[in-house]
Enzyme design. Structure first.
Site, PDB file in Angstrom:
ATOM      1  N   VAL A  64     -24.527  33.058  51.877  1.00  0.00           N
ATOM      2  CA  VAL A  64     -24.001  33.820  53.013  1.00  0.00           C
ATOM      3  C   VAL A  64     -23.983  33.024  54.306  1.00  0.00           C
ATOM      4  O   VAL A  64     -23.341  33.432  55.277  1.00  0.00           O
ATOM      5  CB  VAL A  64     -24.782  35.134  53.220  1.00  0.00           C
ATOM      6  N   SER A 142     -36.019  44.754  60.252  1.00  0.00           N
ATOM      7  CA  SER A 142     -37.381  44.925  59.749  1.00  0.00           C
ATOM      8  C   SER A 142     -38.262  45.378  60.902  1.00  0.00           C
ATOM      9  O   SER A 142     -37.988  45.065  62.071  1.00  0.00           O
ATOM     10  CB  SER A 142     -37.919  43.609  59.191  1.00  0.00           C
ATOM     11  N   TYR A 154     -38.973  34.802  60.838  1.00  0.00           N
ATOM     12  CA  TYR A 154     -38.460  36.060  60.297  1.00  0.00           C
ATOM     13  C   TYR A 154     -38.379  37.136  61.385  1.00  0.00           C
ATOM     14  O   TYR A 154     -37.373  37.849  61.494  1.00  0.00           O
ATOM     15  CB  TYR A 154     -39.380  36.511  59.161  1.00  0.00           C
ATOM     16  N   THR A 156     -38.091  36.733  64.614  1.00  0.00           N
ATOM     17  CA  THR A 156     -37.016  36.388  65.535  1.00  0.00           C
ATOM     18  C   THR A 156     -35.657  36.748  64.954  1.00  0.00           C
ATOM     19  O   THR A 156     -34.803  37.338  65.633  1.00  0.00           O
ATOM     20  CB  THR A 156     -37.065  34.892  65.864  1.00  0.00           C
ATOM     21  N   ALA A 157     -35.450  36.407  63.690  1.00  0.00           N
ATOM     22  CA  ALA A 157     -34.174  36.704  63.047  1.00  0.00           C
ATOM     23  C   ALA A 157     -33.923  38.199  62.996  1.00  0.00           C
ATOM     24  O   ALA A 157     -32.817  38.673  63.284  1.00  0.00           O
ATOM     25  CB  ALA A 157     -34.148  36.108  61.637  1.00  0.00           C
ATOM     26  N   LYS A 158     -34.947  38.973  62.640  1.00  0.00           N
ATOM     27  CA  LYS A 158     -34.760  40.409  62.491  1.00  0.00           C
ATOM     28  C   LYS A 158     -34.575  41.108  63.837  1.00  0.00           C
ATOM     29  O   LYS A 158     -33.869  42.119  63.934  1.00  0.00           O
ATOM     30  CB  LYS A 158     -35.935  41.010  61.720  1.00  0.00           C
TER      31      LYS A 158
END
Length: 252
Positions: A64, A142, A154, A156-158
């Site tokens: 992706v 999340s 994780y 930061t991304a979420k």
């Protein structure tokens, strides 16, 4: 339903866990489903379960975070099913570590899949949805978006996914496309089992201890998330957009 009547859903990271449960739920609700994962073999179990239940599904291999693969994957879905009505951006990875042990590759890999992947897939889906006058996009965030020790990448991304959700909802609303996010709490999946093992914990024990801190006194299941995705993809959520729904059992 025939080819023109069936809704068509694309679910990324649908080989296992939340993605697999979501693909099965949407198929049970009548959608034709493109089961997207890194390789076609990873999609076989989910596709097989959908077909065994009388549904329609295809497996599609796609990284992706690779723009050329995303464009090819969405073109294939349209070629096979004729349209795209629903996109669920679920694909994800973890590379947990404390800051002083986290590598640049750990950081880049997680941001690449969760954030770049959501951007690329949404951009690709939007083109097809706009031609038909609308669609539904559901992003997986999340509760870690609030910050979580050992998950700087994780978290930061979420958190960024929630910002993307609000922005895309504002931009795509005039095209009849709703964009929402779900922020799961602790869900019993292979990914959370991996987290337990990384911490030196037995997965069953880890789930039990986590459940004791959740007001509903249990951890979530992939089906708990799939049900909310189905709502956001369905007619009852036609006026819901730009929202992040926490599905966490009341986790403080």
């Amino acid at each position: 339903m025939d080819r023109e009547q069936s809704l068509v859903a694309v679910v990324t990271g649908a080989g296992r866990g939340i993605g697999a449960a979501t693909a099965r739920r949407l198929a049970a609700d009548g959608a034709a489903v493109a089961v997207v994962d890194r390789g076609v073999p990873e999609t076989h179990d989910t596709v097989g379960l959908i077909e065994a239940a009388g549904g329609r599904a295809i497996g599609v291999a796609c990284d992706v975070a690779a723009a050329d693969q995303v464009e090819a994957a969405f073109a294939r879905v349209v070629d096979v099913f004729g349209r795209i009505d629903v996109l669920v951006n679920n694909a994800g990875v973890i590379r947990d570590n404390l800051l002083f042990m986290m590598t640049e590759q750990d950081w880049d890999t997680v941001l690449r899949v969760h954030l770049r992947g959501t951007f690329l897939c949404t951009r690709a889906a939007q083109r097809h949805m706009a031609r038909r006058g609308g669609g539904r996009i559901v992003n997986l965030s999340s509760i870690a978006a609030r910050g979580n020790r050992g998950q700087a990448n994780y978290s930061t991304a979420k958190a960024a996914v929630q910002g993307l959700t609000r922005t895309f909802a504002a931009e795509l609303g005039p095209q009849g496309i709703t964009v929402n996010a779900i922020a799961p709490g602790f869900i019993a999946t292979p990914m959370t089992d991996e987290t337990a093992r990384r911490m030196g914990r037995d997965p069953d024990e880890f789930r039990h201890d986590t459940a004791a801190r959740v007001p509903l006194r249990r951890v979530g299941s992939p089906d708990d998330i799939a049900g909310v995705v189905a709502f956001l993809a369905g007619p009852d959520a036609a006026y819901v957009t730009g929202q992040t729904i926490h599905v966490d059992g009341g986790h403080p």
